[in-house]
Design an enzyme around this catalytic site. Structure first.
Site, PDB file in Angstrom:
ATOM      1  N   ASP A 119      55.730  96.303  55.771  1.00 55.31           N
ATOM      2  CA  ASP A 119      54.363  96.537  56.074  1.00 55.31           C
ATOM      3  C   ASP A 119      53.960  96.667  57.842  1.00 55.31           C
ATOM      4  OD1 ASP A 119      52.793  94.343  53.514  1.00 55.31           O
ATOM      5  OD2 ASP A 119      53.801  96.393  53.603  1.00 55.31           O
ATOM      6  N   ARG A 144      55.614 101.786  42.419  1.00 58.90           N
ATOM      7  CA  ARG A 144      55.149 100.502  42.297  1.00 58.90           C
ATOM      8  C   ARG A 144      55.370 100.024  40.870  1.00 58.90           C
ATOM      9  NH1 ARG A 144      51.765  99.665  46.892  1.00 58.90           N
ATOM     10  NH2 ARG A 144      52.493  97.322  46.528  1.00 58.90           N
ATOM     11  N   LYS A 179      45.332  89.166  53.899  1.00 61.68           N
ATOM     12  CA  LYS A 179      44.964  89.815  52.542  1.00 61.68           C
ATOM     13  C   LYS A 179      45.939  89.395  51.456  1.00 61.68           C
ATOM     14  CE  LYS A 179      46.240  94.237  52.048  1.00 61.68           C
ATOM     15  NZ  LYS A 179      46.893  94.689  50.897  1.00 61.68           N
ATOM     16  N   ASN A 180      47.067  89.593  51.850  1.00 63.21           N
ATOM     17  CA  ASN A 180      48.123  89.439  50.689  1.00 63.21           C
ATOM     18  C   ASN A 180      48.187  87.800  50.288  1.00 63.21           C
ATOM     19  OD1 ASN A 180      48.247  92.264  50.831  1.00 63.21           O
ATOM     20  ND2 ASN A 180      50.211  92.270  51.929  1.00 63.21           N
ATOM     21  N   CYS A 196      51.013 104.371  44.055  1.00 66.82           N
ATOM     22  CA  CYS A 196      50.235 104.788  45.176  1.00 66.82           C
ATOM     23  C   CYS A 196      51.254 105.792  46.013  1.00 66.82           C
ATOM     24  CB  CYS A 196      49.950 103.760  45.989  1.00 66.82           C
ATOM     25  SG  CYS A 196      51.314 102.639  46.539  1.00 66.82           S
ATOM     26  N   ARG A 200      40.609  98.442  53.815  1.00 64.98           N
ATOM     27  CA  ARG A 200      41.066  97.421  52.744  1.00 64.98           C
ATOM     28  C   ARG A 200      41.788  96.292  53.318  1.00 64.98           C
ATOM     29  NH1 ARG A 200      45.261 100.282  49.846  1.00 64.98           N
ATOM     30  NH2 ARG A 200      45.382  97.926  48.991  1.00 64.98           N
TER      31      ARG A 200
HETATM   32  C1  EPZ Z   1      53.282  93.172  47.914  1.00 68.11           C
HETATM   33  O1  EPZ Z   1      53.516  94.205  47.163  1.00 68.11           O
HETATM   34  C2  EPZ Z   1      52.348  93.584  49.317  1.00 68.11           C
HETATM   35  N1  EPZ Z   1      51.132  93.636  48.511  1.00 68.11           N
HETATM   36  C3  EPZ Z   1      52.476  94.837  49.900  1.00 68.11           C
HETATM   37  O2  EPZ Z   1      51.656  94.928  50.982  1.00 68.11           O
HETATM   38  C4  EPZ Z   1      54.122  94.805  50.397  1.00 68.11           C
HETATM   39  O3  EPZ Z   1      54.463  96.067  50.995  1.00 68.11           O
HETATM   40  C5  EPZ Z   1      55.120  94.588  49.308  1.00 68.11           C
HETATM   41  O4  EPZ Z   1      54.640  93.105  48.769  1.00 68.11           O
HETATM   42  C6  EPZ Z   1      56.456  93.926  49.766  1.00 68.11           C
HETATM   43  O5  EPZ Z   1      56.406  92.999  50.834  1.00 68.11           O
HETATM   44  C7  EPZ Z   1      50.315  92.323  48.240  1.00 68.11           C
HETATM   45  O6  EPZ Z   1      50.780  91.261  48.518  1.00 68.11           O
HETATM   46  C8  EPZ Z   1      48.829  92.645  47.683  1.00 68.11           C
HETATM   47  P1  EPZ Z   1      56.885  94.174  45.791  1.00 68.11           P
HETATM   48  P2  EPZ Z   1      54.028  94.185  45.542  1.00 68.11           P
HETATM   49  O7  EPZ Z   1      56.631  93.645  44.028  1.00 68.11           O
HETATM   50  O8  EPZ Z   1      54.160  92.720  45.198  1.00 68.11           O
HETATM   51  C9  EPZ Z   1      59.682  97.045  43.450  1.00 68.11           C
HETATM   52  C10 EPZ Z   1      50.069  96.021  52.046  1.00 68.11           C
HETATM   53  O9  EPZ Z   1      50.067  97.153  53.012  1.00 68.11           O
HETATM   54  N2  EPZ Z   1      59.433  96.609  42.296  1.00 68.11           N
HETATM   55  O10 EPZ Z   1      57.388  93.054  46.450  1.00 68.11           O
HETATM   56  O11 EPZ Z   1      53.462  95.026  44.871  1.00 68.11           O
HETATM   57  C11 EPZ Z   1      58.806  97.831  44.228  1.00 68.11           C
HETATM   58  O12 EPZ Z   1      58.836  99.148  43.745  1.00 68.11           O
HETATM   59  C12 EPZ Z   1      51.048  96.027  50.826  1.00 68.11           C
HETATM   60  O13 EPZ Z   1      49.569  94.921  52.596  1.00 68.11           O
HETATM   61  C13 EPZ Z   1      60.288  96.748  40.938  1.00 68.11           C
HETATM   62  O14 EPZ Z   1      61.145  97.597  40.908  1.00 68.11           O
HETATM   63  O15 EPZ Z   1      55.676  94.626  46.094  1.00 68.11           O
HETATM   64  C14 EPZ Z   1      59.417  97.981  45.523  1.00 68.11           C
HETATM   65  O16 EPZ Z   1      60.412  98.943  45.822  1.00 68.11           O
HETATM   66  C15 EPZ Z   1      51.610  97.359  50.668  1.00 68.11           C
HETATM   67  N3  EPZ Z   1      59.694  96.265  39.744  1.00 68.11           N
HETATM   68  C16 EPZ Z   1      59.936  96.633  45.683  1.00 68.11           C
HETATM   69  O17 EPZ Z   1      60.147  96.005  44.460  1.00 68.11           O
HETATM   70  C17 EPZ Z   1      58.503  95.170  39.814  1.00 68.11           C
HETATM   71  O18 EPZ Z   1      58.220  94.870  38.802  1.00 68.11           O
HETATM   72  C18 EPZ Z   1      59.001  95.473  46.514  1.00 68.11           C
HETATM   73  O19 EPZ Z   1      57.537  95.642  45.571  1.00 68.11           O
HETATM   74  C19 EPZ Z   1      57.918  95.026  41.091  1.00 68.11           C
HETATM   75  C20 EPZ Z   1      58.449  95.655  42.280  1.00 68.11           C
END
Ligand code: EPZ
Length: 420
Positions: A306, A120, A22-23, A115, A398
């Site tokens: 995850d 996020r 999915k990701n 969420c 999802r």
């Molecule tokens: C991706 O989300 C995945 N989703 C998530 O999977 C996964 O948990 C996550 O990466 C971490 O591996 C998809 O790929 C669709 P991040 P993403 O930006 O990219 C902080 C699932 O269950 N952050 O890597 O949105 C954020 O708050 C989902 O399949 C900032 O501070 O996650 C978090 O603490 C859930 N500023 C950390 O970084 C930003 O601009 C990692 O978030 C962006 C993120």
């Protein structure tokens, strides 16, 4: 709304085939917006999030057709403005910004909400767009990025929790059509980012370093259509491996990428689970005696956030104390209260959950909250004595293709019912 009814206590046995990731799929579908030519993406999982992304691309003017696990996308013309309500409903849709900025020099999407697992934020995405020369504004619930021209730049995209997966994807996609060279430091190294880079390169992008913390993108004038097969879903793979261990079973997992799961396989072995890998096949045999383990979630190649909830469900069955620390998201313990309802003894201390395992779980009605917490409840239900009803399973649909069908194939006594 639907629920899953599970009669626990049946060891899972047999074979299961892993679906596409999915990701990886979501940003790759978005990347098709970077060209007016047709793109064909194969091994796309049949998930509500994927269908939703298809609707979002259509709302932007792209033609999208899904035949089985193959999606064809052609964005002959594309609009910079997405449908507010549509985009607001799935935060993964934020990854259309990079392609829109790259193709049109403009993107305007609804600000992606938080969420249950955290706020996020997207500050790092916007930092990257600004580094490329875009003017970024947030107004009336929209994020608006606009650039007269996109100029390659050097940027640091690490945040307080380390790299950002979709932030890296977004900036990498925009940079493919910028003028000059972009260097993304503290880039996310997840396999899904590597898969996206592979697709972009097939489209004619010039990218090196994907999978490492430094990604270099040399902008080109335009990209062309391409075909791509999505990598297997490593989180789905981990979920079935843990379910096999939790039910005292033995499962062969086909069509996987074990090399994307070293941290998880290492922890399962430490817990006494027997794991054998051969090419794209993983065989998981339950432990003669499950041992408690400590783990901390980290960006790739560390233990994936995850898989944290699923591992916690397993640790409730291991006699002794396991300490599970969540370092990527600020509130990803929604499954703790529901696991406690099934008899688990878990205490939260700041970013850590202290799991005192070894008592058998008993089935109960529980509430799914986020995608992976729901998977943890299914695993707990499969291992528990008696019946478990997991409510609000739209969360599961999802991210897990046909989860009840695949589990029934492994002998689980599980069925989908309409919530009473
Ligand atoms: C991706 O989300 C995945 N989703 C998530 O999977 C996964 O948990 C996550 O990466 C971490 O591996 C998809 O790929 C669709 P991040 P993403 O930006 O990219 C902080 C699932 O269950 N952050 O890597 O949105 C954020 O708050 C989902 O399949 C900032 O501070 O996650 C978090 O603490 C859930 N500023 C950390 O970084 C930003 O601009 C990692 O978030 C962006 C993120």
């Amino acid at each position: 709304m639907q629920s899953l009814l599970i009669q626990g206590g049946v060891p899972l046995r047999g074979e299961v085939v892993i679906s596409g990731s999915k990701n990886a799929t979501l940003p790759i579908l978005a990347a098709a917006l970077l060209t007016a030519e047709p793109c064909v993406i194969r091994r796309v999982p049949d998930l509500s999030d994927v269908k939703f992304m298809g609707r979002i691309l259509q709302s932007l003017g792209a033609e999208v057709s899904i035949t089985g696990d193959t999606v064809q996308v052609q964005a002959r013309k594309v609009k910079a403005f997405g449908d507010y309500d549509l985009i607001r409903q799935m935060r993964g849709s934020v990854c259309i910004m990079g392609p829109l900025l790259g193709r049109l020099r403009e993107a305007r999407v609804s600000y992606p909400g938080g969420c249950v697992i955290g706020a996020r934020p997207i500050n790092l995405h916007l930092k990257g767009f600004a580094a490329l020369g875009a003017k970024v504004a947030i107004d009336e619930g929209y994020v608006h990025a606009q650039a007269r021209r996109l100029q390659g730049a050097e940027m640091f995209l690490g945040g307080r929790s380390g790299p950002t997966v979709l932030g890296t994807a977004n900036v990498m996609m925009a940079a493919t059509l910028a003028e000059g060279v972009t260097i993304i430091e503290s880039a996310a190294c997840e396999p899904e980012v590597v898969d996206l880079a592979k697709f972009l390169i097939a489209m004619g992008a010039k990218i090196t370093g994907a999978g490492s913390p430094i990604i270099t993108v040399t902008g080109v004038k335009e990209l062309h259509g391409a075909e791509h097969e999505v990598i297997p879903d490593r989180i789905e793979t981990a979920t079935y491996a843990i379910a096999a261990a939790a039910t005292g079973g033995e499962v062969t997992i086909r069509g996987a990428r074990p090399d994307h799961l070293n941290a998880v396989l290492d922890k399962l072995r430490e817990a006494g689970v027997r794991v054998a890998r051969a090419g794209t096949t993983l065989t998981v045999r339950h432990a003669s005696r499950l041992k408690p383990v400590d783990l901390t979630t980290l960006p790739f190649a560390g233990f994936p956030t995850d898989v944290q909830a699923q591992m916690m469900a397993l640790m409730t069955l291991a006699k002794g104390t396991s300490i599970i620390t969540e370092r990527v998201f600020e509130s990803r313990f929604m499954h703790v209260s529901e696991l406690s309802r099934m008899g688990a003894d878990i205490e939260i201390e700041g970013p850590s959950a202290i799991v005192k395992g070894g008592r058998p779980l008993s089935g109960a009605p529980v509430m799914a909250s986020d995608l992976r917490a729901s998977a943890a409840l299914v695993i707990a239900g499969l291992a528990a004595r008696g019946e478990t009803q997991v409510n609000r399973i739209y969360h599961l649909d999802r991210g897990y293709e046909n989860i009840d069908g695949k589990l029934r194939q492994l002998g689980a006594r599980i069925r989908r019912v309409n919530e009473s």
